[in-house]
Design an enzyme around this catalytic site. Structure first.
Site, PDB file in Angstrom:
ATOM      1  CG  HIS A 145      -4.565 -17.445 -17.873  1.00  0.00           C
ATOM      2  ND1 HIS A 145      -3.944 -16.398 -17.218  1.00  0.00           N
ATOM      3  CD2 HIS A 145      -4.334 -17.243 -19.199  1.00  0.00           C
ATOM      4  CE1 HIS A 145      -3.382 -15.596 -18.117  1.00  0.00           C
ATOM      5  NE2 HIS A 145      -3.584 -16.100 -19.321  1.00  0.00           N
ATOM      6  CD  GLU A 146      -4.245 -20.376 -21.694  1.00  0.00           C
ATOM      7  OE1 GLU A 146      -4.698 -19.774 -22.673  1.00  0.00           O
ATOM      8  OE2 GLU A 146      -3.148 -20.071 -21.173  1.00  0.00           O
ATOM      9  CG  HIS A 153      -7.013 -15.991 -23.069  1.00  0.00           C
ATOM     10  ND1 HIS A 153      -6.808 -14.649 -23.310  1.00  0.00           N
ATOM     11  CD2 HIS A 153      -5.911 -16.434 -22.408  1.00  0.00           C
ATOM     12  CE1 HIS A 153      -5.630 -14.291 -22.817  1.00  0.00           C
ATOM     13  NE2 HIS A 153      -5.062 -15.352 -22.263  1.00  0.00           N
ATOM     14  N   GLY A 207       0.381 -22.247 -21.703  1.00  0.00           N
ATOM     15  CA  GLY A 207      -0.922 -22.357 -22.329  1.00  0.00           C
ATOM     16  C   GLY A 207      -1.078 -21.296 -23.400  1.00  0.00           C
ATOM     17  CD  GLN A 248      -3.203 -16.148 -25.028  1.00  0.00           C
ATOM     18  OE1 GLN A 248      -3.335 -17.337 -24.735  1.00  0.00           O
ATOM     19  NE2 GLN A 248      -2.310 -15.361 -24.453  1.00  0.00           N
ATOM     20  CB  CYS A 257      -1.335 -12.955 -19.895  1.00  0.00           C
ATOM     21  SG  CYS A 257      -2.408 -13.263 -21.316  1.00  0.00           S
ATOM     22  CG  LEU A 258       2.224 -16.279 -23.790  1.00  0.00           C
ATOM     23  CD1 LEU A 258       2.063 -17.444 -24.756  1.00  0.00           C
ATOM     24  CD2 LEU A 258       3.689 -15.996 -23.512  1.00  0.00           C
TER      25      LEU A 258
END
Length: 199
Positions: free
Chosen positions: A141-142, A145, A46, A51, A99-100
């Site tokens: 999670h997304e 963000h 994702g 991000q 997480c990226l």
């Protein structure tokens, strides 16, 4: 479309609520194409627009599921509800998240086991999903963000201390940190292991 740098914890866009998409035009379509390319290059499941430094309410995903939801997609201006996370401590193996924007780290976190999401697709049509398991986790999670939260902000006290220590050790937590998927060394070791689990 170009792969864009992924911003790292401490970048202000990650820590504030993203703005809604007002008009779905060619610039939004180009942004989404870049998001897919960036997510693919990072081998993530994702990616939220903040991000890559864009404060808009958009995220993409690439994740199989058993809920009949397309395994690859995008949602604009989503609204999400989820069940309450189960009581107790998270399992450090089965409930670890990555997480990226916190590259190379992972910590255990309890999430709701079910989630419902509504929003718009890239054609402006309404979508509605009911998800379970890891797909529900990814959605939560997304969505976080888009509201200015990273998963490390939700960790229990024991793991939050470890996360803060790791972030300090890397020199993160301040503006300006990025990494470029497909160019920089993969922080999650995907070069060595065939595994996709970062969000």
């Amino acid at each position: 479309m170009p792969v864009r740098p992924v911003v790292i914890v401490g970048e202000p866009v990650l820590h504030r609520r993203a703005d809604p998409v007002e008009v779905i035009d060619d610039s939004i379509r180009a942004l989404v194409a870049d998001m897919f390319d960036t997510m693919d290059a990072a081998r993530g499941v994702g990616l939220a627009a903040p991000q890559i430094g864009v404060g808009l309410r958009i995220f993409t995903w690439q994740l199989g599921n058993e809920d009949g939801i397309p395994g690859r997609g995008v949602v604009l201006n989503p609204y999400l509800t989820s069940t309450r996370p189960p009581d107790g401590e998270p399992d450090p193996h089965d409930e670890a998240e990555g997480c990226l924007s916190v590259p190379g780290e992972s910590f255990p976190l309890r999430r709701g086991e079910r989630a419902q999401l509504t929003g718009l697709d890239l054609d402006g049509k309404e979508v509605h999903f009911e998800a379970t398991g890891w797909f529900a986790r990814m959605l939560q999670h997304e969505y976080d963000h888009l509201n200015g939260f990273l998963y490390v902000d939700r960790l229990g006290s024991r793991w939050a201390r470890k996360a803060k220590k790791a972030i300090r050790a890397q020199g993160w937590g301040v503006p300006g940190g990025t990494w470029l998927p497909g160019v920089d060394r993969d922080p999650f070791g995907h070069d060595d292991v065939d595994d996709d689990d970062e969000l």
